[in-house]
Design an enzyme around this catalytic site. Structure first.
Site, PDB file in Angstrom:
ATOM      1  NE  ARG A 157     -24.840 -55.859  14.231  1.00 45.40           N
ATOM      2  CZ  ARG A 157     -25.798 -56.566  14.778  1.00 45.40           C
ATOM      3  NH1 ARG A 157     -25.762 -56.863  16.066  1.00 45.40           N
ATOM      4  NH2 ARG A 157     -26.829 -57.004  14.090  1.00 45.40           N
ATOM      5  N   GLY A 158     -27.045 -52.966  14.349  1.00 46.09           N
ATOM      6  CA  GLY A 158     -28.421 -53.359  14.651  1.00 46.09           C
ATOM      7  C   GLY A 158     -29.241 -52.093  14.795  1.00 46.09           C
ATOM      8  CB  ALA A 159     -32.379 -51.045  13.120  1.00 47.04           C
ATOM      9  NE  ARG A 167     -24.375 -49.434   9.304  1.00 53.60           N
ATOM     10  CZ  ARG A 167     -24.642 -50.726   9.533  1.00 53.60           C
ATOM     11  NH1 ARG A 167     -24.759 -51.169  10.781  1.00 53.60           N
ATOM     12  NH2 ARG A 167     -24.797 -51.569   8.535  1.00 53.60           N
ATOM     13  CD  GLN A 225     -23.763 -58.670  10.573  1.00 50.24           C
ATOM     14  OE1 GLN A 225     -23.510 -59.566   9.767  1.00 50.24           O
ATOM     15  NE2 GLN A 225     -23.877 -57.419  10.179  1.00 50.24           N
ATOM     16  CG  ASP A 256     -31.609 -52.684   9.392  1.00 52.36           C
ATOM     17  OD1 ASP A 256     -31.702 -53.912   9.225  1.00 52.36           O
ATOM     18  OD2 ASP A 256     -30.740 -52.154  10.107  1.00 52.36           O
ATOM     19  CG  ASN A 278     -33.472 -57.563   8.231  1.00 50.40           C
ATOM     20  OD1 ASN A 278     -33.065 -56.831   9.138  1.00 50.40           O
ATOM     21  ND2 ASN A 278     -33.367 -58.874   8.310  1.00 50.40           N
ATOM     22  CE  LYS A 279     -26.674 -56.933   7.713  1.00 50.08           C
ATOM     23  NZ  LYS A 279     -25.806 -55.808   7.245  1.00 50.08           N
TER      24      LYS A 279
HETATM   25  O1  MRU Z   1     -25.461 -54.189   9.419  1.00 46.02           O
HETATM   26  P1  MRU Z   1     -26.143 -54.487  10.722  1.00 46.02           P
HETATM   27  O2  MRU Z   1     -25.457 -55.554  11.513  1.00 46.02           O
HETATM   28  O3  MRU Z   1     -26.414 -53.235  11.519  1.00 46.02           O
HETATM   29  O4  MRU Z   1     -27.547 -55.064  10.280  1.00 46.02           O
HETATM   30  C1  MRU Z   1     -28.464 -55.452  11.273  1.00 46.02           C
HETATM   31  C2  MRU Z   1     -29.687 -56.062  10.726  1.00 46.02           C
HETATM   32  O5  MRU Z   1     -29.928 -56.102   9.529  1.00 46.02           O
HETATM   33  C3  MRU Z   1     -30.698 -56.531  11.699  1.00 46.02           C
HETATM   34  O6  MRU Z   1     -31.385 -57.644  11.218  1.00 46.02           O
HETATM   35  C4  MRU Z   1     -31.688 -55.384  11.920  1.00 46.02           C
HETATM   36  O7  MRU Z   1     -31.013 -54.221  12.288  1.00 46.02           O
HETATM   37  C5  MRU Z   1     -32.668 -55.700  12.951  1.00 46.02           C
HETATM   38  S1  MRU Z   1     -31.859 -55.658  14.531  1.00 46.02           S
HETATM   39  C6  MRU Z   1     -32.929 -55.788  15.772  1.00 46.02           C
END
Ligand code: MRU
Length: 333
Positions: free
Chosen positions: A47-49, A89, A191, A232, A242-243
């Site tokens: 996970r993470g963009a 996603r 996370q 994201d 973002n999250k």
């Molecule tokens: O749902 P996730 O864990 O994929 O969400 C990740 C985030 O929101 C991060 O803050 C974002 O992707 C930036 S990661 C470098």
């Protein structure tokens, strides 16, 4: 080990560190084709963009290898896999942008397994280089002995390496400027609690975890000098997806006159969208909210709303740091 994924060309597989099991267990999961890769993205193995963009690029390589070998109408079979990967996603634009690059590589006259593989390797290498640059640029924005609040996980687990917001923390720490990091737990996937604390502590970076709802009080108590988060998707006017919980942090930061800094590679910029409210927000399974401490906690039949991301309007953003430089959307630049 400081990587979320590893491409093994000879074995024809992509290995993903299963982030659902961290920090307790270190288990690598192998993907041999695009559907397995798409499932790993959807199910949060990775996970993470930026990391999901890179993973999808390797998923496209797995697809190309398989269907080139079949011959015939290989390109339309690969395209079906690309669409499947893209749907894994919806919010992080890095996924769609990486697949667009893979499409262009597949459509080149000299397209073959090697050229497509080389493109995925470039996407990964460029992300690592971008993060190092973001780290250096972002660290300059922090004061000496900075106490920084961050959200979710934005480190090597979420990227090709080093990290975006966490990359700034790493670079600031290397420069001797970082005094403390406060990591929000980041409900419901934790996370922050599970991944950010693990990553930073391994590097000797002082990190304290707080529940999400403690952030505003911490700012009010004068214990934070900046909020630094990843993204994201960022629109052309500077709105940031973002999250979930990021918007609340931005509001609290504004109320306490604390800089709110967003860090992301340019692959997170969406050139086709101006308004943040048009960004698709992933709605996830209600069970992610209900299930706490090993059992379902909500009463039978309760309604649940589980958006994985939120939008922070540009006006609340002090600075956006990409590898290309620092922009200040809150000031209209
Ligand atoms: O749902 P996730 O864990 O994929 O969400 C990740 C985030 O929101 C991060 O803050 C974002 O992707 C930036 S990661 C470098």
């Amino acid at each position: 080990m400081n990587r979320a994924l590893e491409w093994q060309s000879d074995a024809g597989r992509l290995r993903l560190l299963d982030q659902r099991l961290l920090p307790g267990r270190t288990v690598w999961l192998d993907c041999h084709d695009a559907p397995e890769t798409a499932a790993a993205i959807r199910d949060m193995v990775v996970r993470g963009a930026p990391a999901i963009g890179i993973t999808a690029a390797w998923g496209a390589v797995l697809s190309a290898r398989r269907h080139f070998a079949d011959g015939g109408d290989w390109r339309s079979r690969v395209e079906a896999d690309l669409e499947h990967l893209a749907a894994a996603r919806p919010t992080a634009v890095n996924l769609a942008r990486a697949l667009d690059r893979m499409r262009a590589a597949l459509d080149r006259a000299d397209a073959g397994p090697e050229t497509v593989e080389a493109e995925a390797a470039r996407i990964e290498a460029e992300d690592i280089a971008a993060n190092r640059r973001i780290g250096a640029l972002g660290a300059e924005l922090l004061p000496q002995r900075a106490r920084v609040l961050t959200h979710c996980n934005t480190g090597f687990l979420a990227t090709g390496g080093h990290g975006t917001a966490a990359g700034i923390l790493r670079s600031a720490f290397e420069a001797g400027k970082l005094h403390a990091v406060f990591a929000t737990e980041t409900r419901p996937w934790l996370q922050g609690l599970r991944l950010t604390t693990w990553e930073l502590a391994r590097d000797g970076i002082p990190v304290t975890v707080i529940v999400d709802s403690a952030a505003a009080a911490l700012m009010r108590a004068g214990e934070g000098d900046a909020v630094v988060v990843g993204a994201d998707r960022i629109t052309t006017r500077g709105d940031v997806a973002n999250k979930i919980g990021t918007y609340a942090l931005a509001l609290a930061a504004r109320a306490h006159d604390i800089p709110f800094i967003v860090a992301a590679p340019s692959t997170t910029l969406d050139p086709d969208l101006a308004e943040g409210d048009r960004i698709p927000i992933e709605d996830r399974d209600p069970h992610e909210i209900w299930r706490v401490l090993g059992r379902d906690q909500a009463p039978e039949g309760v309604e649940t709303h589980n958006p994985a991301f939120d939008i922070t309007p540009a006006e609340l953003v002090t600075a956006i740091v990409t590898e290309a430089g620092v922009s200040r959307p809150g000031e209209g630049v």
